[in-house]
Scaffold this active site. Structure first.
Site, PDB file in Angstrom:
ATOM      1  CB  SER A   1      -0.923   0.009   1.218  1.00  0.00           C
ATOM      2  OG  SER A   1      -0.302   0.694   2.282  1.00  0.00           O
ATOM      3  CE  LYS A   2      -2.464   6.166  -2.953  1.00  0.00           C
ATOM      4  NZ  LYS A   2      -2.909   6.586  -4.227  1.00  0.00           N
ATOM      5  NE  ARG A   3      -3.392   4.039   3.961  1.00  0.00           N
ATOM      6  CZ  ARG A   3      -3.426   2.872   4.574  1.00  0.00           C
ATOM      7  NH1 ARG A   3      -2.788   2.693   5.716  1.00  0.00           N
ATOM      8  NH2 ARG A   3      -4.114   1.862   4.056  1.00  0.00           N
TER       9      ARG A   3
END
Ligand code: GLU
Length: 490
Positions: A255-257
């Site tokens: 995930s980009k987080r």
């Protein structure tokens, strides 16, 4: 007219056959940096298009106005070009922009309404929720199916999901069966008349005559709905292939987080495009033979969707780095020097750009090439050659200069290096002999010299570095270190 090209004719069961010309597509939404998972999907499509003489269509799905930004679109196009997918190739078509086809999406929705397979509903989102709660079953309950509502402000158009089972034939997943009773009558047009993603995506695929939809597994739950739409619009569905999700070390979906997912970032850190491409292809697939490191031409020849694994693929940064290191080592020296240029000439280099000396760098390059895993590691490896005063790592300095004989050793080295032949073997032998006098092995004797000259305890081979730095500058730095260590210069 050219005869239609069949995809890997003869290698697949009959159900994957299509007599349409092979047209694949990559359909990213420009809502952020270009994700490594997107790059992998694009490459899978690209490999097939190239081998089979098909077409790779790039369609930017830019209908989410709140989240789309033009710079993300350019980022996708640039990142695709970086991994070798661009309009410069005969197999490439596009980019097309979904937002320009809204009329076609709405027209298709109206056709479905006219045909009675879609109907309008005036319930608000809250009302749908309340009914679901009362029914004890999540989702929309078909309340307006037979109410005969016409289009009107605030009314959504819903697809009338038929009873039965929808079977999706998927090249990667096999046969996946969906019970239609679990699929609600989904929305095609919002209350303001704008088309929903599912509809837009299908209508564009039909208009663009897509024969094979190869995309991320997260879209599999959409597929029965989309297949129903294809059928309702009177066109046979495409061949589907859903490729596995990418997971991190904790086996959580990338995930980009949480994770570093932007292709742009890997590029900025000095991953080579060829290594990146090769690594991405191995996420869910492996070339035949005993090595996974293979050139693109082998990928194109070998890659088959039916060989793609359907379990989640681990995006292993260590493995990616190992691939990259191998690709870096395989470059010719000239290519390596050229690949380093953007890093050495970047605006944020630690040295004054006027002090950068390409001849000195070229001499150091072979030593750096075998030691870095990413090109951005080159800068801290060679900075001492171009900095007037390389910053000293305090902890390393105290540790190496605090040793019992470090200062004496340094004084002797300064004296000997004043006249030694300025050549790496001679410098090494000189230091070795001095070190022996203090019962120090070469490695130990090198440490204070290295810190004095480069500011750090690790770096490229020391004696070659000294040769490149030159006698005067080496002596000046050794003197400065001695002074700093609090002794009288020898
Ligand atoms: N625009 C969708 C996405 O970026 C892709 C949909 C598809 O490939 O069908 O996730």
């Amino acid at each position: 007219m050219a005869s239609p090209r069949l995809y890997s004719l003869g290698r697949y069961p009959a159900w994957v056959m299509t007599d349409r010309p092979l047209r694949l597509r990559f359909a990213p939404s420009p809502t952020g940096f270009f994700h490594v998972g997107g790059a992998r999907t694009a490459l899978y499509n690209w490999a097939i298009a190239q081998r089979e003489g098909g077409t790779f269509v790039l369609r930017i799905e830019d209908t989410d106005e709140a989240r789309n930004q033009p710079e993300w679109t350019q980022g996708i196009i640039d990142a695709l070009a970086w991994i070798g997918i661009s309009s410069g190739d005969e197999h490439f078509e596009g980019p097309y922009f979904q937002s320009t086809y809204a009329e076609a999406h709405i027209a298709a929705a109206e056709r479905l309404y006219e045909a009675g397979v879609a109907y309008y509903c005036d319930l608000t989102g809250d009302e749908v929720q309340e009914r679901a709660k009362a029914n004890g079953k999540p989702g929309y309950d078909g309340y307006s199916r037979d109410r005969g509502l016409e289009a009107g402000p605030g009314r959504v158009l819903r697809f009338r999901v038929p009873e039965g089972t929808t079977i999706v034939h998927d090249l990667v997943r096999g046969e996946v069966s969906f019970d239609n009773s679990n699929i609600e009558d989904f929305v095609l047009l919002r209350g303001n008349g704008s088309p929903m993603f599912l509809l837009a995506n299908v209508v564009d695929d039909i208009t663009m005559r897509i024969s094979h939809v190869v995309r991320a597994e997260e879209h599999l739950p959409n597929t029965p709905k989309q297949q129903m739409l294809w059928n309702a619009l009177g066109v046979d569905p495409p061949v589907w292939a859903h490729v596995p999700v990418l997971v991190n070390e904790q086996r959580k979906k990338l995930s980009k987080r949480r994770d570093k997912v932007a292709v742009e970032q890997y590029r900025a850190e000095g991953f080579l495009a060829d290594g990146m491409v090769n690594y991405l292809m191995t996420l869910g697939w492996a070339p035949s033979g005993d090595t996974e490191i293979v050139p693109w031409s082998r990928v194109v020849a070998d890659f088959r969707l039916e060989d793609v694994n359907h379990s989640p693929a681990f995006f292993d940064l260590k493995k990616l780095s190992a691939f990259n290191a191998e690709y870096i080592r395989a470059l010719s020296l000239d290519a390596f020097i050229e690949a380093c240029a953007p890093f050495l000439l970047a605006p944020d280099v630690p040295w004054n750009p006027e002090h950068f000396n390409p001849v000195v760098f070229s001499a150091m390059a072979p030593l750096a090439q075998t030691r870095v895993t990413r090109l951005d590691e080159v800068v801290p490896m060679v900075d001492f050659l171009f900095l007037v005063e390389p910053p000293i790592d305090e902890a390393a300095f105290t540790k190496t200069m605090g040793g019992p004989n470090a200062r004496e050793l340094l004084s002797e080295v300064i004296a000997a290096y004043g006249t030694a032949e300025w050549e790496h073997e001679a410098l090494k032998e000189t230091l070795e002999a001095i070190g022996e006098g203090y019962q120090l092995k070469l490695g130990k004797a090198q440490a204070p010299i290295r810190v004095a000259v480069t500011g750090r305890t690790v770096g490229p081979p020391l004696f070659e570095s000294l040769v490149l730095l030159g006698r005067d500058e080496t002596l000046r730095r050794l003197q400065a270190a001695l002074q700093r260590a609090g002794a009288t210069p020898g």
